[in-house]
Enzyme design. Structure first.
Site, PDB file in Angstrom:
ATOM      1  N   THR A  75       0.872  -1.187   0.000  1.00 24.17           N
ATOM      2  CA  THR A  75       0.000   0.000   0.000  1.00 24.17           C
ATOM      3  C   THR A  75       0.898   1.222   0.000  1.00 24.17           C
ATOM      4  O   THR A  75       1.997   1.193   0.567  1.00 24.17           O
ATOM      5  CB  THR A  75      -0.903   0.061   1.245  1.00 24.17           C
ATOM      6  OG1 THR A  75      -0.065   0.127   2.388  1.00 24.17           O
ATOM      7  CG2 THR A  75      -1.807  -1.121   1.334  1.00 24.17           C
TER       8      THR A  75
ATOM      9  N   GLU B 297      -5.910  -3.714   0.850  1.00 25.06           N
ATOM     10  CA  GLU B 297      -6.084  -4.710   1.925  1.00 25.06           C
ATOM     11  C   GLU B 297      -7.321  -5.575   1.727  1.00 25.06           C
ATOM     12  O   GLU B 297      -7.526  -6.541   2.454  1.00 25.06           O
ATOM     13  CB  GLU B 297      -6.208  -4.008   3.290  1.00 25.06           C
ATOM     14  CG  GLU B 297      -4.933  -3.406   3.827  1.00 25.06           C
ATOM     15  CD  GLU B 297      -4.706  -1.978   3.377  1.00 25.06           C
ATOM     16  OE1 GLU B 297      -5.294  -1.568   2.357  1.00 25.06           O
ATOM     17  OE2 GLU B 297      -3.938  -1.264   4.044  1.00 25.06           O
TER      18      GLU B 297
HETATM   19  P1  AMP Z   1      -5.744   1.814  -2.294  1.00 23.12           P
HETATM   20  O1  AMP Z   1      -5.534   0.708  -1.356  1.00 23.12           O
HETATM   21  O2  AMP Z   1      -4.502   2.529  -2.699  1.00 23.12           O
HETATM   22  O3  AMP Z   1      -6.590   1.416  -3.463  1.00 23.12           O
HETATM   23  O4  AMP Z   1      -6.594   2.925  -1.524  1.00 23.12           O
HETATM   24  C1  AMP Z   1      -7.808   2.627  -0.909  1.00 23.12           C
HETATM   25  C2  AMP Z   1      -8.507   3.903  -0.548  1.00 23.12           C
HETATM   26  O5  AMP Z   1      -8.899   4.615  -1.715  1.00 23.12           O
HETATM   27  C3  AMP Z   1      -9.795   3.691   0.199  1.00 23.12           C
HETATM   28  O6  AMP Z   1      -9.594   3.436   1.560  1.00 23.12           O
HETATM   29  C4  AMP Z   1     -10.521   4.996  -0.065  1.00 23.12           C
HETATM   30  O7  AMP Z   1     -10.079   6.021   0.789  1.00 23.12           O
HETATM   31  C5  AMP Z   1     -10.087   5.338  -1.468  1.00 23.12           C
HETATM   32  N1  AMP Z   1     -11.133   4.934  -2.412  1.00 23.12           N
HETATM   33  C6  AMP Z   1     -11.171   3.847  -3.186  1.00 23.12           C
HETATM   34  N2  AMP Z   1     -12.268   3.840  -3.952  1.00 23.12           N
HETATM   35  C7  AMP Z   1     -12.960   4.955  -3.643  1.00 23.12           C
HETATM   36  C8  AMP Z   1     -14.206   5.519  -4.077  1.00 23.12           C
HETATM   37  N3  AMP Z   1     -14.943   4.956  -5.021  1.00 23.12           N
HETATM   38  N4  AMP Z   1     -14.598   6.671  -3.512  1.00 23.12           N
HETATM   39  C9  AMP Z   1     -13.859   7.285  -2.558  1.00 23.12           C
HETATM   40  N5  AMP Z   1     -12.683   6.805  -2.116  1.00 23.12           N
HETATM   41  C10 AMP Z   1     -12.245   5.656  -2.642  1.00 23.12           C
END
Ligand code: AMP
Length: 541
Positions: free
Chosen positions: A184, A329
């Site tokens: 991450t 995750e």
């Molecule tokens: P990652 O693990 O880098 O994909 O990041 C995950 C994070 O991206 C989540 O915990 C959210 O904060 C954000 N995220 C993912 N999809 C969305 C969505 N459709 N709308 C708002 N935030 C999102």
């Protein structure tokens, strides 16, 4: 009592076996890094993956060993995944958009023994080679004719592969064995390695493919624009072959024109990526007058999907938008906003309101919202809380760290703040660390950004909390104007009136040429907060 059903280990290679047997001629079309379009099938991919597996075992790679990939979405990248899975080794996707030092740190931390790299990223490896402590050999995903000179020990993939054949049997593995890894981005501290198992990948692919999630079928042609290195490639390397869907891989080119060429020329029916990609495509369509006659659905996630994007796809191009939320995750899918009967009567602005929500969970994801004290909050569509999840494809620890990241009931705190309505539709209102705390109440930065994006002169918008002597924090709206537009701050704020509580109104608007993004295309709020750390609102200056 003895088990009545067979034990059938849920290993990822069974997915490719299934696709090769039942959908042998289904295509995987890729725009290659070298340029020309490449076409293969699931049957051929299985043969090549078996060859990769045999070649890897000749190289001395063993069960549990890791191999990194720094690569675009192509057939080669995918067959390397399956080859590694086939000997019980672990695919480790590395995001090439990270800083070279971060890439070196991640590869060393994962103790990757091999590195598969696309031509595009050879210069990154040149830069970090002297810092890599565990990589024994680099395989450049190309053929001898395109192989560059390198300052590190490397082979062209096609020559490396030619030293083995497909006469190989997949390793027999425990379904709980590690299958893949993805770090991450971690805005604070070191990146954290998430490890997927064979079982979690298979269960997750089955959940992801069902009609109310990605709705994949053998009649689909799916274009994963989201890179395999972003959050387990949103499961598409598993859920597409599981469903028998054809795949169209965009390789290195993700500009609007390049994507349109594939969407049109390859008759893509469904595609998936983060909002910034779709913004580029929509701008290209608007300028060129091109349309999307074949595309039926677009999955948009990774960041909140602006209403204007949903509206353009649905109303101008007749493409159904499926807003999705997930996390590295979570393998990564958490929710998809598909239409349940309870809301099927909605249209116009009411339907767009619903589609701003991130949606409902598939089987295999349980979610709840709690206050800071851990007390569960009602599903009333209003009350915000910390969003927590549990399920068989959700992490419980990070790589090389035994401290559980879940509570006593196995719930993982996502770090997102959300509300959930009576129909089970969840809406993210913020990241817990981005939410603005004004006079003890919370203001959602995402809601304000979505409103700003409705203004015709706004190309991109971000809201951050800036410290305020009286209210603790107040919202500052940061705008990138659309090309050729000079929007007026008071005009933008006037457009918010009646749509938000008065005390949510941003105290000021600033215009910038560019908003910084993370390596996965999200707005980098930490950088913005730093950039505006000395900012004082006009009434206090
Ligand atoms: P990652 O693990 O880098 O994909 O990041 C995950 C994070 O991206 C989540 O915990 C959210 O904060 C954000 N995220 C993912 N999809 C969305 C969505 N459709 N709308 C708002 N935030 C999102």
């Amino acid at each position: 009592m003895p088990g009545l059903m067979q034990h059938w280990s849920l290993t990822c290679t069974r997915i490719l076996d299934h696709a090769a047997r039942n959908h042998p001629t289904r295509e995987i079309v890729s725009r290659s890094v070298e340029g020309p379009t490449h076409r293969t099938t699931y049957a051929e991919m299985r043969d090549r993956a078996l060859t990769v597996a045999k070649r890897l075992s000749q190289t001395g790679l063993r069960e549990g060993d890791r191999a990194a990939t720094l690569a675009w979405n192509t057939w080669r990248h995918m067959e390397v995944w399956y080859g590694l899975l086939g000997i019980g080794a672990i695919y480790h996707t590395v995001n090439p958009r990270l800083f070279p030092q971060q890439i070196a740190w991640i590869i060393n931390h994962a103790e990757d023994r091999l590195l598969f790299v696309d031509l595009t990223f050879v210069p990154i490896v040149e830069k970090i080679w002297s810092e890599l402590t565990t990589v024994e050999h680099v395989i450049v995903l190309t053929d001898a004719a395109n192989m560059p000179e390198t300052g590190f020990p490397a082979s062209p993939y096609e020559d490396w592969l030619a030293e083995a054949d497909a006469d190989f049997t997949w390793a027999e593995l425990d379904e709980n064995a590690a299958a893949g890894m993805c770090y991450t981005s971690g805005t604070t501290g070191d990146p954290k390695g998430v490890v997927y198992s064979h079982r979690s990948n298979v269960l997750h692919a089955m959940s992801a493919a069902i009609p109310d999630m990605l709705g994949l079928s053998a009649r689909d042609r799916m274009m994963p624009v989201v890179p395999l290195f972003h959050a387990n490639g949103w499961s598409l390397a598993f859920s597409c072959p599981l469903a028998g869907a054809a795949m169209v891989m965009p390789g290195p080119r993700m500009d609007g024109e390049a994507l349109w060429e594939l969407l049109d020329g390859e008759r893509v029916t469904v595609t998936a990526a983060v909002p910034t990609i779709w913004l580029m495509l929509l701008q290209y369509l608007e300028k060129s007058g091109k349309t999307l006659p074949h595309l039926e659905r677009v999955v948009i996630g990774g960041a909140a999907c602006p209403r204007a994007i949903t509206k353009a796809f649905e109303e101008t191009y007749d493409v159904r938008v499926m807003h999705a939320w997930g996390m590295t995750e979570m393998s990564p899918l958490g929710t998809v906003c598909s239409i349940k009967p309870e809301v099927s009567g909605l249209d116009g602005e009411d339907k767009l309101d619903l589609q701003e929500k991130q949606g409902h969970t598939p089987f295999g994801v349980e979610m709840k919202i709690t206050d800071d004290a851990g007390v569960e909050q009602p599903w009333d569509g209003k009350t915000f809380g910390r969003l927590k999840v549990r399920g068989p494809a959700i992490s419980q620890t990070y790589f090389k760290n035994d401290t559980p990241i879940v509570d006593a009931d196995n719930f993982f705190d996502t770090g997102d703040v959300a509300h959930i309505d009576a129909n089970g539709y969840m809406q993210i209102t913020d990241r817990a660390k981005d939410v603005i705390k004004s006079g003890g109440e919370w203001i959602s930065t995402i809601d304000l950004e979505n409103l700003a994006l409705l203004h015709p002169h706004v190309s991109e918008a971000a809201v951050i909390g800036v410290s305020h002597p009286k209210w603790d924090e107040r919202p500052l709206l940061i705008i990138v104007p659309r090309d050729g537009c000079t929007p007026d701050a008071s005009d933008i704020l006037a457009s918010f009136e009646g749509r938000i509580a008065k005390w949510w109104m941003p105290n000021d608007v600033v215009f910038v040429d560019e908003i910084p993004h993370t390596a996965t295309g999200k707005i980098k709020k930490t950088a913005l907060r730093e950039q505006f750390s000395d900012y004082a609102f006009p009434d206090e200056a």
